[in-house]
Structure formats: structure tokens, C-alpha cells
Design a protein around this motif. Structure first.
Motif, mmCIF file in Angstrom:
data_model
loop_
_atom_site.group_PDB
_atom_site.id
_atom_site.type_symbol
_atom_site.label_atom_id
_atom_site.label_comp_id
_atom_site.label_asym_id
_atom_site.label_seq_id
_atom_site.Cartn_x
_atom_site.Cartn_y
_atom_site.Cartn_z
ATOM 1 N N ALA A 4 0.830 -1.209 0.000
ATOM 2 C CA ALA A 4 0.000 0.000 0.000
ATOM 3 C C ALA A 4 0.860 1.253 0.000
ATOM 4 O O ALA A 4 0.519 2.261 -0.625
ATOM 5 N N SER A 5 2.005 1.200 0.700
ATOM 6 C CA SER A 5 2.889 2.371 0.753
ATOM 7 C C SER A 5 3.479 2.692 -0.604
ATOM 8 O O SER A 5 3.792 3.848 -0.898
ATOM 9 N N HIS A 6 3.650 1.659 -1.439
ATOM 10 C CA HIS A 6 4.187 1.865 -2.786
ATOM 11 C C HIS A 6 3.204 2.635 -3.669
ATOM 12 O O HIS A 6 3.601 3.203 -4.688
ATOM 13 N N GLN A 7 1.916 2.629 -3.290
ATOM 14 C CA GLN A 7 0.896 3.247 -4.123
ATOM 15 C C GLN A 7 0.266 4.483 -3.475
ATOM 16 O O GLN A 7 -0.685 5.041 -4.012
ATOM 17 N N ARG A 8 0.837 4.891 -2.346
ATOM 18 C CA ARG A 8 0.307 6.071 -1.662
ATOM 19 C C ARG A 8 0.685 7.332 -2.439
ATOM 20 O O ARG A 8 1.848 7.520 -2.794
ATOM 21 N N ILE A 9 -0.286 8.179 -2.720
ATOM 22 C CA ILE A 9 -0.018 9.386 -3.508
ATOM 23 C C ILE A 9 0.962 10.290 -2.776
ATOM 24 O O ILE A 9 0.810 10.574 -1.589
ATOM 25 N N SER A 10 1.954 10.740 -3.493
ATOM 26 C CA SER A 10 3.020 11.549 -2.912
ATOM 27 C C SER A 10 2.540 12.949 -2.532
ATOM 28 O O SER A 10 1.771 13.569 -3.270
ATOM 29 N N PRO A 11 3.015 13.469 -1.394
ATOM 30 C CA PRO A 11 2.713 14.856 -1.023
ATOM 31 C C PRO A 11 3.221 15.859 -2.067
ATOM 32 O O PRO A 11 2.649 16.940 -2.224
ATOM 33 N N VAL A 12 4.305 15.491 -2.767
ATOM 34 C CA VAL A 12 4.840 16.366 -3.813
ATOM 35 C C VAL A 12 3.801 16.535 -4.923
ATOM 36 O O VAL A 12 3.520 17.652 -5.378
ATOM 37 N N ALA A 72 8.379 -0.589 -5.939
ATOM 38 C CA ALA A 72 9.516 -0.236 -5.091
ATOM 39 C C ALA A 72 10.261 0.980 -5.618
ATOM 40 O O ALA A 72 10.924 1.694 -4.851
ATOM 41 N N LYS A 73 10.159 1.236 -6.910
ATOM 42 C CA LYS A 73 10.841 2.397 -7.495
ATOM 43 C C LYS A 73 10.083 3.703 -7.250
ATOM 44 O O LYS A 73 10.597 4.778 -7.560
ATOM 45 N N GLY A 74 8.885 3.616 -6.735
ATOM 46 C CA GLY A 74 8.123 4.823 -6.417
ATOM 47 C C GLY A 74 7.318 5.387 -7.559
ATOM 48 O O GLY A 74 6.729 6.467 -7.435
ATOM 49 N N TYR A 75 7.243 4.663 -8.671
ATOM 50 C CA TYR A 75 6.540 5.191 -9.840
ATOM 51 C C TYR A 75 5.033 5.301 -9.642
ATOM 52 O O TYR A 75 4.370 6.083 -10.326
ATOM 53 N N LEU A 76 4.486 4.512 -8.721
ATOM 54 C CA LEU A 76 3.038 4.491 -8.523
ATOM 55 C C LEU A 76 2.569 5.563 -7.550
ATOM 56 O O LEU A 76 1.370 5.667 -7.275
ATOM 57 N N THR A 77 3.492 6.358 -7.026
ATOM 58 C CA THR A 77 3.132 7.416 -6.074
ATOM 59 C C THR A 77 2.870 8.747 -6.766
ATOM 60 O O THR A 77 2.492 9.713 -6.106
ATOM 61 N N LEU A 78 3.107 8.808 -8.073
ATOM 62 C CA LEU A 78 2.938 10.033 -8.855
ATOM 63 C C LEU A 78 3.940 11.122 -8.454
ATOM 64 O O LEU A 78 3.746 12.296 -8.784
ATOM 65 N N ASN A 79 4.992 10.733 -7.764
ATOM 66 C CA ASN A 79 6.025 11.682 -7.351
ATOM 67 C C ASN A 79 6.994 11.907 -8.504
ATOM 68 O O ASN A 79 7.729 10.992 -8.873
ATOM 69 N N PRO A 80 7.044 13.111 -9.084
ATOM 70 C CA PRO A 80 7.946 13.344 -10.221
ATOM 71 C C PRO A 80 9.413 13.181 -9.856
ATOM 72 O O PRO A 80 10.238 12.932 -10.727
ATOM 73 N N LEU A 81 9.745 13.295 -8.583
ATOM 74 C CA LEU A 81 11.135 13.157 -8.149
ATOM 75 C C LEU A 81 11.597 11.700 -8.160
ATOM 76 O O LEU A 81 12.789 11.435 -8.010
ATOM 77 N N LYS A 82 10.667 10.759 -8.335
ATOM 78 C CA LYS A 82 11.008 9.337 -8.343
ATOM 79 C C LYS A 82 11.284 8.789 -9.735
ATOM 80 O O LYS A 82 11.682 7.646 -9.887
ATOM 81 N N TYR A 83 11.048 9.598 -10.740
ATOM 82 C CA TYR A 83 11.228 9.109 -12.090
ATOM 83 C C TYR A 83 12.704 8.912 -12.393
ATOM 84 O O TYR A 83 13.574 9.597 -11.847
ATOM 85 N N THR A 84 12.957 7.970 -13.304
ATOM 86 C CA THR A 84 14.334 7.672 -13.674
ATOM 87 C C THR A 84 15.030 8.897 -14.244
ATOM 88 O O THR A 84 16.191 9.163 -13.959
ATOM 89 N N HIS A 85 14.313 9.657 -15.065
ATOM 90 C CA HIS A 85 14.887 10.844 -15.702
ATOM 91 C C HIS A 85 14.059 12.070 -15.316
ATOM 92 O O HIS A 85 13.237 12.535 -16.095
ATOM 93 N N THR A 86 14.274 12.556 -14.116
ATOM 94 C CA THR A 86 13.527 13.735 -13.670
ATOM 95 C C THR A 86 13.768 14.913 -14.609
ATOM 96 O O THR A 86 12.851 15.658 -14.946
ATOM 97 N N LEU A 87 15.015 15.059 -15.067
ATOM 98 C CA LEU A 87 15.345 16.156 -15.977
ATOM 99 C C LEU A 87 14.578 16.023 -17.277
ATOM 100 O O LEU A 87 13.956 16.971 -17.762
ATOM 101 N N LEU A 88 14.594 14.822 -17.860
ATOM 102 C CA LEU A 88 13.923 14.606 -19.145
ATOM 103 C C LEU A 88 12.410 14.570 -18.996
ATOM 104 O O LEU A 88 11.679 15.019 -19.886
ATOM 105 N N SER A 89 11.935 14.021 -17.879
ATOM 106 C CA SER A 89 10.501 13.827 -17.719
ATOM 107 C C SER A 89 9.760 15.078 -17.283
ATOM 108 O O SER A 89 8.587 15.237 -17.594
ATOM 109 N N ILE A 90 10.417 15.964 -16.532
ATOM 110 C CA ILE A 90 9.730 17.115 -15.964
ATOM 111 C C ILE A 90 10.374 18.438 -16.372
ATOM 112 O O ILE A 90 9.728 19.308 -16.955
ATOM 113 N N VAL A 91 11.663 18.602 -16.093
ATOM 114 C CA VAL A 91 12.317 19.900 -16.273
ATOM 115 C C VAL A 91 12.344 20.325 -17.736
ATOM 116 O O VAL A 91 11.911 21.431 -18.086
ATOM 117 N N LEU A 92 12.847 19.463 -18.627
ATOM 118 C CA LEU A 92 12.945 19.839 -20.039
ATOM 119 C C LEU A 92 11.581 20.076 -20.684
ATOM 120 O O LEU A 92 11.416 21.050 -21.427
#
Length: 262
Positions: A4-12, A72-92
Motif C-alpha cells: 500500500a505504501s508503494h501506491q500512496r499518492i506523494s505529497p509532492v 519499489a521504485k516509487g513510480y506508482l506514487t505520482l512523485n515526479p522526483l522518483k522518475y528515472t529521468h527527472t530532468l527529461l521527464s519534468i524539467v525539459l
């Protein structure tokens, strides 16, 4: 195992949604002293929310296709900081919006493809992200194609039109069969091993190549002609999207035509 913790929506993510809601309210009510800043915050926050949902769709589809590592990678929390490529996925992608009003897609989450069986599943995982942009575009344009604009403030209408343009451009670009983009991921499972090996070295440069091509005037005009044709089919005229982008760039002098219209 996905807990359940893996799928908890991130505060971010919830914080970004809050910024979108508050700034959207400011645009709607005209509460902001500088409306352009409210439009900028609303569209940017909504764009980041859509990027998070895009990556979440990849991860959720992968989970149901056999890759339980996404939890376990945090992808299901919708936290953009957990993505493999934060720069490519969000910043750019956000920078591309600011620079050229283009909803250029970002990098995908890392999926352990070896855990997944079946070519259709691999294709669906890649398609899930841009299909989210398609859904987001339909939601943004719903007041237009449902003819439900009565009572919708002009500034909010313009902001929705520009946000819809970003979603349409993201969907189209994502579905291009270019190495490194989701469109190639859709067809890749159906290609021969030899072709995939030959194309693999070009994957890191696909996104850059697309962005570079869009700066060529002829290609840029043809691309946006197609985008605006789709938007017009959904009830969003060119003037609405233009004024939305004009308001978004609050650091520039506003177009008098849009100012009068607003």
C-alpha cells in the motif's frame, strides 16, 4: 510485491495539484493582481500533473503486465522526483513549453521488460503514456466541443485552450515512431532483433532530434497546422490558443487584441 505504501499518492504530487487548483481559481475569478502569473502557474502546474499521469500510466500498465518492480521504485506514487529521468521527464518539457509553446514529451520510467511476456503487452505499456495525453486533451477541450462555454471566463477559456494545445502536441510527438519516444516503443516489439539492435544506439538522441526538427520553419508550420486542425475539430479556435500562450508569457508585453478580448 507491491504494498500500500508503494501506491500512496506523494505529497509532492498533491502539492502540485494544489498549485494547479489555487491558480486555476485565481484565473477563473480574476483574483490575481497579475493575471498572467496566475495563467502561467495554472498551465505549468497542470502540465506537470499531466506529465506525472503520463509516467504513472506507463508504470501502472507495466505493473499489471508483470513488472512488480515499479512499486519499489516509487513510480506508482505520482512523485515526479522518483522518475528515472527527472530532468527529461519534468524539467525539459516545462522548458520547452516556456521556450516555444510545445508540449514535448519527456523520458519514460524504467520498465524491466524482461519480466513482461507478450508483444501486445509491451506495446500497450508504451502506448499508455500518450493515451493519457489524449484523455487530458479531451478533458481540457470538453467545454468547447460540448458547447458549454457559457459562464466560463475568457481568461480561463484561453488558458484551457493553450493547455489543450500542449496535450495535443505531446500526444502527436509521443506517438511518432522515433527511437526513444513512445511511438517507437509501440512498434519495437514487432521488429526483428537485427533491426532493434541497429536502431538502439540512436534512442538517446530521438528526443533531441525531434526538438531540433521543430525549429525548421517548414516543419514547424506543417506540424502546428496539423495541431490546430485537430483543435478546431474539438471546438478550440486558433485565437483561443494564441491568447492562452500570450497570457502564459506574462513577462512579455501582452498582445492588445488579446487584452481587449479579455
Amino acid at each position: 510485491m507491491v504494498t500500500a505504501s508503494h501506491q500512496r499518492i506523494s505529497p509532492v504530487f498533491l502539492g502540485i495539484v494544489a498549485v494547479m487548483a489555487v491558480s486555476g481559481w485565481a484565473v477563473w475569478t480574476g483574483f490575481a493582481e497579475l493575471p498572467g502569473i496566475a495563467v502561467f502557474l495554472f498551465v505549468t502546474a497542470a502540465w506537470v500533473v499531466s506529465l506525472c499521469l503520463h509516467e504513472y500510466a506507463h508504470a501502472r500498465t507495466a505493473l499489471h503486465s508483470g513488472d512488480i518492480s515499479v512499486g519499489a521504485k516509487g513510480y506508482l506514487t505520482l512523485n515526479p522526483l522518483k522518475y528515472t529521468h527527472t530532468l527529461l521527464s519534468i524539467v525539459l518539457p516545462v522548458l520547452f513549453v516556456i521556450m516555444g509553446g510545445i508540449g514535448l514529451p519527456g523520458g519514460a520510467v524504467f520498465i524491466e521488460r524482461g519480466r513482461i511476456r507478450g508483444r501486445w503487452r509491451h506495446s500497450l505499456i508504451s502506448a499508455a503514456g500518450p493515451l493519457t495525453n489524449v484523455l487530458f486533451a479531451l478533458v481540457c477541450t470538453a467545454p468547447f466541443w460540448l458547447h458549454a462555454l457559457d459562464g466560463v471566463p475568457v481568461a480561463f477559456r484561453h488558458a484551457l485552450g493553450f493547455l489543450a494545445l500542449l496535450q495535443v502536441t505531446a500526444a502527436i510527438l509521443n506517438f511518432l515512431p522515433v527511437p526513444g519516444l513512445d511511438g517507437y516503443g509501440v512498434i519495437e516489439p514487432w521488429l526483428s532483433y537485427r533491426v532493434r539492435r541497429q536502431v538502439e544506439p540512436f534512442a538517446p538522441f530521438g528526443l533531441i532530434a525531434v526538438f531540433a526538427l521543430l525549429w525548421i520553419p517548414g516543419i514547424n508550420v506543417a506540424f502546428f497546422d496539423a495541431v490546430h486542425a485537430l483543435l478546431r475539430a474539438l471546438g478550440v479556435d486558433d485565437f483561443t490558443t494564441y491568447c492562452g500562450w500570450d497570457a502564459y508569457r506574462f513577462w512579455r508585453s501582452a498582445d492588445p487584441v488579446c487584452a481587449v478580448q479579455g
